[in-house]
Design an enzyme around this catalytic site. Structure first.
Site, mmCIF file in Angstrom:
data_model
loop_
_atom_site.group_PDB
_atom_site.id
_atom_site.type_symbol
_atom_site.label_atom_id
_atom_site.label_comp_id
_atom_site.label_asym_id
_atom_site.label_seq_id
_atom_site.Cartn_x
_atom_site.Cartn_y
_atom_site.Cartn_z
ATOM 1 N N SER A 23 -6.250 2.658 11.082
ATOM 2 C CA SER A 23 -5.507 3.808 10.553
ATOM 3 C C SER A 23 -6.201 4.346 9.304
ATOM 4 O O SER A 23 -6.265 5.559 9.081
ATOM 5 C CB SER A 23 -4.071 3.400 10.198
ATOM 6 O OG SER A 23 -3.408 2.927 11.336
ATOM 7 N N LYS A 78 0.866 -1.182 0.000
ATOM 8 C CA LYS A 78 0.000 0.000 0.000
ATOM 9 C C LYS A 78 0.910 1.241 0.000
ATOM 10 O O LYS A 78 2.023 1.190 0.529
ATOM 11 C CB LYS A 78 -0.842 0.075 1.282
ATOM 12 C CG LYS A 78 -1.605 -1.180 1.635
ATOM 13 C CD LYS A 78 -2.135 -1.073 3.069
ATOM 14 C CE LYS A 78 -2.151 -2.402 3.780
ATOM 15 N NZ LYS A 78 -2.361 -2.317 5.227
ATOM 16 N N ARG A 135 -9.466 -7.146 16.467
ATOM 17 C CA ARG A 135 -10.550 -6.214 16.774
ATOM 18 C C ARG A 135 -11.900 -6.897 16.695
ATOM 19 O O ARG A 135 -12.759 -6.723 17.540
ATOM 20 C CB ARG A 135 -10.536 -5.037 15.793
ATOM 21 C CG ARG A 135 -9.403 -4.081 16.014
ATOM 22 C CD ARG A 135 -9.248 -3.145 14.858
ATOM 23 N NE ARG A 135 -9.006 -3.893 13.635
ATOM 24 C CZ ARG A 135 -8.640 -3.359 12.487
ATOM 25 N NH1 ARG A 135 -8.501 -2.061 12.391
ATOM 26 N NH2 ARG A 135 -8.423 -4.103 11.430
#
Ligand code: PNS
Length: 166
Positions: A128, A41, A90
């Site tokens: 993020s 990325k 998460r």
């Protein structure tokens, strides 16, 4: 001595990451935060900027260090004589990718284990990418980032916007 590597892109470090770092620092003798440099990325921040931000927000944790790494995570773990990789989970949506990562790492390096910490519920939605998206629309990111990191995100986006106008 138990040494953990906490790897990631940290583009930028969020309060969710900070929660995992603080809890790991409490459990382990030493924690090495590994910041991935050759990410596919395109990151908002250079690896040096990400490392420096992490150093500044973890300076109160005396058993935590920050290093950039390229190449395979398990090689970085071996080079640092670490025992385990730590990752935060998460939600169930993280599970498939994290399982693939942990299992692949264990096939290529059978001596390296991965342990998972469930993210504090307060940060279970946080990433993020989401923070960058909110900041990109001039939204308030102060709930998600350390104040110094939030300021750097705002400045970086301003710099990028100015460069695009030239
Ligand atoms: O925070 P991220 O972007 O989810 O972190 C991903 C990371 C850095 C843990 C992962 O991309 C990684 O370990 N990259 C290094 C290359 C490697 O070892 N890949 C794993 C083989 S499956």
């Amino acid at each position: 001595m138990a040494v953990a590597v906490y790897p990631g892109s940290f583009d930028p470090v969020t309060l969710g990451h900070m929660d995992i770092i603080e809890r790991t620092a409490h459990m382990m003798d030493h924690v090495i935060i590994g910041v991935l440099q050759n990410n596919s990325k395109t990151p908002l921040f250079s690896v040096e900027e990400r490392v420096n931000m992490l150093k500044s927000v973890t300076s109160h944790l005396k058993n935590v260090e920050v290093q950039a790494f390229g190449g395979l995570l398990v090689d970085f773990v071996h080079q640092n004589h670490a025992d385990v990789i730590v990752r935060g989970l998460r939600a169930i949506t993280d599970f498939e990718y994290e399982l693939q990562l942990a299992q692949t790492n264990r096939v290529i390096a059978p001596d390296v284990d991965t342990i998972f910490l469930t993210t504090n519920l307060r940060y279970s939605y946080l990433s993020s990418s989401i923070v960058k998206e909110i900041a990109g629309y001039d939204g308030d990111i102060s709930e998600f980032l350390h104040p110094a990191v939030a300021e750097q995100v705002r400045n970086k986006l301003k710099e990028k916007a100015a460069a695009n106008q030239v």
